[in-house]
Enzyme design. Structure first.
Site, short mmCIF file in Angstrom:
data_model
loop_
_atom_site.label_atom_id
_atom_site.label_comp_id
_atom_site.label_asym_id
_atom_site.label_seq_id
_atom_site.Cartn_x
_atom_site.Cartn_y
_atom_site.Cartn_z
N GLN A 240 38.53 35.02 38.45
CA GLN A 240 38.49 36.47 38.24
C GLN A 240 37.79 36.88 36.95
O GLN A 240 37.40 38.03 36.79
CB GLN A 240 39.92 37.05 38.24
CG GLN A 240 40.58 36.99 39.61
CD GLN A 240 42.00 37.48 39.54
OE1 GLN A 240 42.89 36.76 39.11
NE2 GLN A 240 42.24 38.72 39.95
N HIS B 86 42.48 32.23 44.79
CA HIS B 86 41.30 32.66 44.03
C HIS B 86 40.40 31.47 43.69
O HIS B 86 39.17 31.59 43.70
CB HIS B 86 41.71 33.34 42.71
CG HIS B 86 42.08 34.79 42.83
ND1 HIS B 86 41.19 35.75 43.29
CD2 HIS B 86 43.22 35.45 42.52
CE1 HIS B 86 41.79 36.94 43.25
NE2 HIS B 86 43.02 36.79 42.79
N GLY C 154 49.57 37.44 36.94
CA GLY C 154 48.84 36.20 37.16
C GLY C 154 47.36 36.46 36.98
O GLY C 154 46.92 37.62 37.04
N HIS D 47 48.80 32.91 45.41
CA HIS D 47 47.75 33.94 45.30
C HIS D 47 46.65 33.47 44.32
O HIS D 47 45.46 33.58 44.61
CB HIS D 47 48.41 35.24 44.82
CG HIS D 47 47.50 36.38 44.51
ND1 HIS D 47 47.52 37.57 45.22
CD2 HIS D 47 46.53 36.54 43.55
CE1 HIS D 47 46.60 38.39 44.70
NE2 HIS D 47 46.00 37.80 43.68
N GLU D 48 47.08 32.91 43.18
CA GLU D 48 46.09 32.44 42.18
C GLU D 48 45.32 31.23 42.69
O GLU D 48 44.12 31.11 42.45
CB GLU D 48 46.78 32.11 40.85
CG GLU D 48 47.62 33.21 40.22
CD GLU D 48 46.96 34.56 40.18
OE1 GLU D 48 45.71 34.65 40.22
OE2 GLU D 48 47.70 35.56 40.14
N CYS E 231 46.32 42.91 43.46
CA CYS E 231 45.38 41.98 42.83
C CYS E 231 44.56 42.76 41.82
O CYS E 231 44.09 43.86 42.12
CB CYS E 231 44.47 41.36 43.88
SG CYS E 231 43.28 40.18 43.19
N LEU E 232 44.38 42.20 40.64
CA LEU E 232 43.61 42.89 39.60
C LEU E 232 42.16 43.09 40.02
O LEU E 232 41.47 43.94 39.47
CB LEU E 232 43.70 42.11 38.28
CG LEU E 232 45.11 42.05 37.66
CD1 LEU E 232 45.12 41.11 36.46
CD2 LEU E 232 45.59 43.44 37.25
O1 GNR Z 1 49.29 41.24 38.80
C1 GNR Z 1 49.39 40.80 39.94
N1 GNR Z 1 50.47 41.13 40.67
C2 GNR Z 1 50.78 40.51 41.88
C3 GNR Z 1 51.77 41.10 42.65
C4 GNR Z 1 52.14 40.52 43.83
C5 GNR Z 1 51.56 39.36 44.23
C6 GNR Z 1 50.56 38.77 43.49
C7 GNR Z 1 50.18 39.33 42.31
S1 GNR Z 1 48.96 38.59 41.36
C8 GNR Z 1 48.31 39.97 40.50
C9 GNR Z 1 47.30 39.54 39.48
C10 GNR Z 1 46.11 38.93 40.17
O2 GNR Z 1 45.26 39.54 40.75
N2 GNR Z 1 46.04 37.64 40.16
O3 GNR Z 1 45.05 37.03 40.80
NI NI Z 2 44.43 38.32 42.41
#
Ligand code: GNR
Ligand code: NI
Length: 167
Positions: free
Chosen positions: A51, A137, A46, A133-134, A91-92
């Site tokens: 980001q 952000h 995601g 999660h997104e 999270c990246l």
């Molecule tokens: O790549 C991602 N893996 C992930 C794993 C578990 C729960 C949420 C995520 S999102 C993350 C990419 C990211 O930072 N998206 O904002």
């Molecule tokens: Ni994230």
């Protein structure tokens, strides 16, 4: 297409509140393509526009096994949520750190696609985690904000240590 730079914690720009997309033009489609390229290359499942320092309500995701189910959600809003699940998130913007986060099990979300068309998505499990999660952000919220102060402090210290080792 081009890969975009992903902001990393504690960059204050990650706390920016995204604004609704109002123009569905070619530039928006280019941004979506670049976000997919960036997400797949990372690799991630995601990516929120926040980001990549674009403060518009836009996210991309692909939780499929073969990375062949790209999802674009523009101006997403949650219509319903229920249940609860705990999932180990990463999270990246926090390379190398992972933590269990509590979220709704199922969400119903309305959004626009890159052409401006509206659709409703009813999802549960890992994809529901990813979309929540997104969407966080987009309001400047990060997964570590869901943790207790103790847990968060421990994780951030661990991340700092890793960063120093890699420097
Ligand atoms: O790549 C991602 N893996 C992930 C794993 C578990 C729960 C949420 C995520 S999102 C993350 C990419 C990211 O930072 N998206 O904002
Ligand atoms: Ni994230």
């Amino acid at each position: 297409m081009s890969q975009l730079e992903i902001l990393e914690f504690p960059d204050p720009r990650l706390r920016t509140l995204a604004q609704p997309v109002t123009v569905f033009d070619a530039a928006l489609k280019t941004l979506v393509a670049d976000m997919f390229e960036t997400m797949y290359a990372a690799p991630g499942v995601g990516l929120a526009a926040t980001q990549v320092d674009v403060h518009q309500q836009l996210l991309v995701a692909d939780m499929s096994e073969n990375s062949d189910h790209p999802l674009v959600l523009i101006n997403p809003r949650i219509l319903e949520k229920d249940g609860e699940q705990v999932y180990q998130e990463g999270c990246l913007s926090f390379p190398g750190i992972f933590a269990d986060v509590d979220r709704a099990l199922r969400i119903k979300v309305a959004a626009h696609d890159a052409d401006g068309g509206e659709f409703v998505l009813d999802v549960e499990g890992p994809l529901a985690v990813c979309i929540q999660h997104e969407m966080d952000h987009l309001v400047g919220k990060l997964f570590v904000d869901h943790l207790s102060l103790l847990k968060r402090t421990m994780l951030l210290k661990r991340m700092e240590k890793k960063r120093r080792q890699n420097a």
